[in-house]
Design an enzyme around this catalytic site. Structure first.
Site, PDB file in Angstrom:
ATOM      1  N   GLN A   1       0.881  -1.182   0.000  1.00  0.00           N
ATOM      2  CA  GLN A   1       0.000   0.000   0.000  1.00  0.00           C
ATOM      3  C   GLN A   1       0.914   1.227   0.000  1.00  0.00           C
ATOM      4  O   GLN A   1       1.151   1.863   1.021  1.00  0.00           O
ATOM      5  CB  GLN A   1      -0.925  -0.032   1.233  1.00  0.00           C
TER       6      GLN A   1
ATOM      7  N   HIS B   1       8.689  -5.063  -1.136  1.00  0.00           N
ATOM      8  CA  HIS B   1       7.904  -4.757  -2.334  1.00  0.00           C
ATOM      9  C   HIS B   1       8.028  -3.269  -2.660  1.00  0.00           C
ATOM     10  O   HIS B   1       7.223  -2.455  -2.218  1.00  0.00           O
ATOM     11  CB  HIS B   1       6.444  -5.151  -2.128  1.00  0.00           C
TER      12      HIS B   1
ATOM     13  N   ASP C   1       3.952 -10.568 -13.565  1.00  0.00           N
ATOM     14  CA  ASP C   1       3.536  -9.180 -13.797  1.00  0.00           C
ATOM     15  C   ASP C   1       4.789  -8.308 -13.917  1.00  0.00           C
ATOM     16  O   ASP C   1       5.905  -8.773 -13.671  1.00  0.00           O
ATOM     17  CB  ASP C   1       2.605  -8.661 -12.688  1.00  0.00           C
TER      18      ASP C   1
ATOM     19  N   LYS D   1      -0.454  -8.177 -15.954  1.00  0.00           N
ATOM     20  CA  LYS D   1      -1.500  -8.513 -14.979  1.00  0.00           C
ATOM     21  C   LYS D   1      -2.495  -7.362 -14.865  1.00  0.00           C
ATOM     22  O   LYS D   1      -2.102  -6.206 -14.729  1.00  0.00           O
ATOM     23  CB  LYS D   1      -0.857  -8.779 -13.613  1.00  0.00           C
TER      24      LYS D   1
ATOM     25  N   SER E   1       0.726 -14.299  -2.106  1.00  0.00           N
ATOM     26  CA  SER E   1      -0.169 -14.050  -0.978  1.00  0.00           C
ATOM     27  C   SER E   1      -1.364 -15.000  -1.086  1.00  0.00           C
ATOM     28  O   SER E   1      -1.340 -16.102  -0.556  1.00  0.00           O
ATOM     29  CB  SER E   1      -0.582 -12.580  -0.985  1.00  0.00           C
ATOM     30  N   THR E   2      -2.400 -14.608  -1.818  1.00  0.00           N
ATOM     31  CA  THR E   2      -3.546 -15.522  -1.984  1.00  0.00           C
ATOM     32  C   THR E   2      -3.241 -16.593  -3.030  1.00  0.00           C
ATOM     33  O   THR E   2      -3.964 -17.582  -3.130  1.00  0.00           O
ATOM     34  CB  THR E   2      -4.784 -14.746  -2.481  1.00  0.00           C
ATOM     35  N   GLY E   3      -2.234 -16.361  -3.852  1.00  0.00           N
ATOM     36  CA  GLY E   3      -1.885 -17.314  -4.909  1.00  0.00           C
ATOM     37  C   GLY E   3      -2.597 -17.051  -6.230  1.00  0.00           C
ATOM     38  O   GLY E   3      -2.320 -17.724  -7.221  1.00  0.00           O
TER      39      GLY E   3
ATOM     40  N   THR F   1      -2.328 -14.621  -8.443  1.00  0.00           N
ATOM     41  CA  THR F   1      -1.449 -14.185  -9.535  1.00  0.00           C
ATOM     42  C   THR F   1      -0.735 -15.375 -10.170  1.00  0.00           C
ATOM     43  O   THR F   1      -0.770 -15.574 -11.381  1.00  0.00           O
ATOM     44  CB  THR F   1      -0.412 -13.166  -8.994  1.00  0.00           C
TER      45      THR F   1
HETATM   46  C1  R5P Z   1       2.309  -7.809  -6.590  1.00  0.00           C
HETATM   47  O1  R5P Z   1       2.595  -6.844  -7.216  1.00  0.00           O
HETATM   48  C2  R5P Z   1       3.276  -8.861  -6.150  1.00  0.00           C
HETATM   49  O2  R5P Z   1       4.441  -8.868  -6.912  1.00  0.00           O
HETATM   50  C3  R5P Z   1       2.598 -10.228  -6.169  1.00  0.00           C
HETATM   51  O3  R5P Z   1       2.390 -10.611  -7.524  1.00  0.00           O
HETATM   52  C4  R5P Z   1       1.294 -10.209  -5.443  1.00  0.00           C
HETATM   53  O4  R5P Z   1       1.469  -9.637  -4.197  1.00  0.00           O
HETATM   54  C5  R5P Z   1       0.753 -11.601  -5.302  1.00  0.00           C
HETATM   55  O5  R5P Z   1      -0.481 -11.563  -4.651  1.00  0.00           O
HETATM   56  P1  R5P Z   1      -1.501 -12.768  -4.805  1.00  0.00           P
HETATM   57  O6  R5P Z   1      -0.769 -14.036  -4.500  1.00  0.00           O
HETATM   58  O7  R5P Z   1      -2.559 -12.470  -3.771  1.00  0.00           O
HETATM   59  O8  R5P Z   1      -2.052 -12.741  -6.185  1.00  0.00           O
END
Ligand code: R5P
Length: 296
Positions: free
Chosen positions: A97, A129, A170, A193, A224-226, A228
């Site tokens: 954020q 990040h 991404d 993405k 995180s949630t997977g 992506t």
């Molecule tokens: C985002 O910009 C990060 O590089 C990751 O791709 C992202 O945080 C992954 O989040 P999630 O697993 O929830 O899709």
């Protein structure tokens, strides 16, 4: 040199003990609990007078508590006479954020940095990040160092894969993908993405390369949630990948992330131990110790 004490605040216990061993320093646990009304109780169990305290604490799980515990621990350490408090946060939460995406929102990374600026003397973190910031200096007034697990990931891929292609799911992760691919001299590509919400993303290959019969390795800083990586895996499967694996620096795997990935066809899930998890196969202890030594 002042004596070094290593501790943690709930998370990263194994890492803290390994770091202490390699530093030949004493590991001392903190007592952290709550009073019946929920107020935090915190107690050091060793003498800190004129010592250097190294707190190893990943801000995951429980990012809020981690931040709060670290602030209380650092302030207490100084109150007890510690000479210096070095925070090693292998995973630093709130960095995503980094702007007010919608009016009225909290820019959480700024608030987190402000709290740490006021309580610790220096910070070491791994692959934070950093997207819209140029570096940690944009938000930290204290000396703050960003170290990367990239070479460790590249070595791991070199040792464990053959006929591989690296995919960054991404643009933000492409820095990892490209760097790692260069290191081991293989091809890399990036996906575009589009994020609709925290739990809904779509990806599309914008630099098409043939991945037919290749062993695809999707690399990202954070899973995180997977969602992506799962979307990237589905795309790779459609394009004829032989096997699909994923490697991340920070494996959060929230909301059944592992299941989401295996369902999407990911057969190997690998992470570094910035966050303790059963997928940890890449050890960052040596990386941290090398950096900490420069700060003592
Ligand atoms: C985002 O910009 C990060 O590089 C990751 O791709 C992202 O945080 C992954 O989040 P999630 O697993 O929830 O899709």
């Amino acid at each position: 040199m002042a004596e070094v004490i290593v501790t943690n605040c709930g998370n990263s216990l194994n890492l803290a003990k390994k770091v202490a061993k390699q530093l030949k320093a004493k590991y001392s646990s903190l007592t952290i609990s709550t009073f019946p009304d929920g107020d935090l109780y915190l107690k050091f169990n060793t003498n800190l007078k004129n010592k250097i305290l190294v707190i190893i604490q990943s801000f995951q799980p429980h990012p809020d508590m981690s931040l709060f515990d670290v602030v209380f621990a650092a302030e207490t350490a100084k109150d007890l006479g510690a000479k210096k408090v070095i925070l090693v946060a292998p995973y630093l939460s709130y960095m995503r954020q980094d702007k007010r995406f919608n009016s009225g929102e909290c820019v959480s990374s700024l608030v987190m940095a402000k709290l740490l600026n006021n309580s610790v003397d220096s910070l070491i973190t791994v692959d934070p990040h950093i997207h819209r910031y140029k570096g940690l200096d944009d938000i930290f007034m204290i000396p703050a160092k960003n170290i990367t697990a990239n070479p460790l990931i590249a070595d791991y891929i070199k040792k464990h894969f053959q006929n591989e292609i690296i995919i960054g799911p991404d643009w933000e992760s492409y820095q990892w993908a490209e760097n790692i691919a260069k290191h081991i001299d293989v091809q890399a590509t990036v996906l575009r993405k589009t994020r609709f919400s925290s739990r809904k993303v779509k990806v599309k290959m914008i630099k098409p390369i043939s991945i037919k019969d290749k062993n695809v390795v999707i690399v990202d800083d954070i899973i995180s949630t997977g969602h992506t990586v799962a979307e990237a895996a589905k795309q790779a499967k459609k394009m004829g990948a032989r096997t699909i694996s994923t490697i991340c620096v920070h494996g959060l795997f929230v909301e059944n992330g592992i299941h989401k990935l295996t369902e999407a066809g990911v057969s190997k899930i690998i992470s570094t131990n910035t966050i303790e998890h059963s997928t940890n196969q890449i050890d960052i202890t040596g990386l941290l110790v090398g950096e900490i030594k420069k700060w003592l």
